[in-house]
Design an enzyme around this catalytic site. Structure first.
Site, mmCIF file in Angstrom:
data_model
loop_
_atom_site.group_PDB
_atom_site.id
_atom_site.type_symbol
_atom_site.label_atom_id
_atom_site.label_comp_id
_atom_site.label_asym_id
_atom_site.label_seq_id
_atom_site.Cartn_x
_atom_site.Cartn_y
_atom_site.Cartn_z
ATOM 1 N N LYS A 35 40.447 11.833 -1.150
ATOM 2 C CA LYS A 35 40.108 11.692 -2.589
ATOM 3 C C LYS A 35 38.677 13.483 -3.289
ATOM 4 O O LYS A 35 39.406 14.725 -2.088
ATOM 5 C CB LYS A 35 38.934 10.804 -2.966
ATOM 6 C CG LYS A 35 37.373 11.049 -1.637
ATOM 7 C CD LYS A 35 36.924 10.027 -1.594
ATOM 8 C CE LYS A 35 35.599 10.487 -0.748
ATOM 9 N NZ LYS A 35 35.055 8.727 -0.451
ATOM 10 N N TYR A 255 18.184 39.461 -8.604
ATOM 11 C CA TYR A 255 17.709 38.897 -10.303
ATOM 12 C C TYR A 255 16.447 38.334 -9.533
ATOM 13 O O TYR A 255 15.716 37.726 -8.408
ATOM 14 C CB TYR A 255 18.071 37.390 -10.840
ATOM 15 C CG TYR A 255 19.606 37.631 -11.287
ATOM 16 C CD1 TYR A 255 19.279 38.812 -12.380
ATOM 17 C CD2 TYR A 255 20.526 37.249 -11.207
ATOM 18 C CE1 TYR A 255 20.629 39.206 -12.941
ATOM 19 C CE2 TYR A 255 21.750 37.806 -11.305
ATOM 20 C CZ TYR A 255 21.719 38.536 -12.676
ATOM 21 O OH TYR A 255 22.606 38.950 -13.500
HETATM 22 C C1 LIG Z 1 34.816 8.093 1.219
HETATM 23 C C2 LIG Z 1 34.730 7.473 1.783
HETATM 24 C C3 LIG Z 1 35.393 7.195 2.885
HETATM 25 C C4 LIG Z 1 35.512 8.598 4.285
HETATM 26 O O1 LIG Z 1 34.118 8.849 4.481
HETATM 27 P P1 LIG Z 1 34.129 9.939 6.026
HETATM 28 O O2 LIG Z 1 32.396 10.007 5.577
HETATM 29 O O3 LIG Z 1 34.745 11.314 4.577
HETATM 30 O O4 LIG Z 1 34.649 9.813 7.156
HETATM 31 C C5 LIG Z 1 35.404 6.216 3.556
HETATM 32 N N1 LIG Z 1 35.097 4.897 2.968
HETATM 33 C C6 LIG Z 1 35.322 4.907 1.490
HETATM 34 C C7 LIG Z 1 35.326 3.920 0.600
HETATM 35 C C8 LIG Z 1 35.166 6.253 1.073
HETATM 36 O O5 LIG Z 1 34.874 6.188 0.295
#
Ligand SMILES: *Cc1c(COP(=O)(O)O)cnc(C)c1O
Length: 358
Positions: A35, A255
């Site tokens: 994702k 800045y």
């Molecule tokens: C993002 C996600 C994962 C992966 O999590 P990590 O901690 O990056 O391994 C697993 N399950 C769900 C439902 C997620 O949304």
């Protein structure tokens, strides 16, 4: 005009990290969670490197479209399922698996006359309290799904942990126990573990694991980098040194002049800033790597530029490549300085960063 800010994606690291996750998962199938554009590393690029993952996990149907267009044939799981009834047709067409976490989604399925099959993962809320059916609603939800003709017989049972990165946190043990109790009478494969649980909670391995961060060499275990856990960083972010200037004791940098020279000294300027996705919250003292030497950020991170204390890097020259994070400088260290986690940094690269592969 050549761009100087480069995110180098190490494909060999992605492959090695997947192999290590497989070794740790004791025969469980591995869903590669890709994702957010593969945690910022590039969806198609990551999927190509991880083409032998047993499944891909995505947040959006559009990501599933991209993966199918790239030729990936394995299961693709939309981690929050359909957002509306109209999503079902596209999910069936693309053969995307649906995570069903809410009664409204079951109603859409019951009302849907489309006969094309749909594979379903039933998400149970065992204590995270974000998505999922409460334990007492699990049996009925499962039965309703089984009664929908187009839903494939094998329903994967899943849950998600809230604190699996804390290896002594009893909340995770409680979530595992609750999941086992709720699912004891239900058929189907089990899927519980995210990256941290793969490392620290062997009782959560089940039939499938869902690996995100570790694939990219990223750790969410406090105080521990991915490298220290045996995983290789998949992104190295670098830019060039574009100016070296002498400053006098008492002069202030950048800045609002938040950093004052304690002595006559040499400072440098690099061509990267928050406009590239480097965190503006990274305070003075945050390290960078120049030719193997650590130098520190001084003053505020600007949109296009960052100022450095070069007293520790006397051999630095204009044009030198400077590493912001990656091989040799853990992104977790930078994230800690910026008050966030490594995922947030790799996901935040903007369009003007040039992505290359090695
Ligand atoms: C993002 C996600 C994962 C992966 O999590 P990590 O901690 O990056 O391994 C697993 N399950 C769900 C439902 C997620 O949304």
């Amino acid at each position: 005009m050549s761009r100087t800010t480069v995110a180098t994606i190490h494909l060999d690291a992605l492959r090695a990290n997947l192999a290590r996750i497989r070794a740790l998962s004791a025969g469980a199938k591995v869903m590669a969670v890709v994702k957010a554009d593969g945690y910022g590393h590039g969806l198609e690029r990551v999927a190509r490197a991880l083409a032998d993952a047993d499944a891909f996990g995505v947040a959006a149907i559009a990501d599933g479209q991209r993966l199918r267009a790239a030729g990936h044939a394995q299961r693709i799981v939309v981690l929050s399922g359909p957002d509306e009834a109209n999503d079902l047709a596209e999910m069936r067409r693309l053969r995307l698996d649906a995570v069903i976490h809410h009664p409204s989604q079951i109603e859409w399925l019951e009302a849907d006359t489309d006969p094309r099959p749909l594979a379903v993962w039933l998400k149970l809320d065992t204590g995270m309290h974000r998505l999922g059916f409460a334990p007492e609603a699990a049996q009925a939800a499962h039965a309703r799904l089984r009664a929908v003709g187009s839903v494939e017989d094998e329903i994967v049972l899943m849950t998600h942990f809230a604190a699996s990165d804390e290896f002594d946190n009893g909340a995770t043990a409680a979530q595992i126990a609750r999941f086992n109790a709720v699912t004891a009478a239900l058929p189907g494969p089990r899927c519980l573990a995210n990256s941290a649980a793969i490392l620290g909670w062997p009782a959560a391995r089940g039939d499938w694991v869902r690996a995100g961060g570790l694939l990219y060499g990223l750790s969410v275990v406090a105080g521990t980098s991915g490298s220290e856990l045996g995983f290789a960083p998949a992104m190295s972010l670098s830019t060039r040194l574009i100016a070296i200037n002498p400053l006098r004791r008492g002069e202030c940098v950048g800045y609002a002049g938040t950093w004052e020279c304690p002595e006559d000294m040499t400072m440098g300027v690099i061509a990267i800033g928050y406009g590239d996705g480097y965190p503006r919250s990274a305070a003075s003292g945050t390290p960078v790597l120049i030719g193997g030497e650590r130098a520190e950020i001084i003053g505020r991170v600007s949109m296009d530029l960052i100022t450095l204390d070069l007293r520790n890097a006397p051999s630095a020259r204009i044009g030198d490549r400077v590493l912001l994070w990656g091989r040799g400088l853990a992104v977790e260290e930078i994230a800690g300085r910026a008050g966030t986690i490594s995922y947030d940094l790799t996901c935040g690269m903007t369009k003007r960063v040039l992505f290359v592969e090695d």
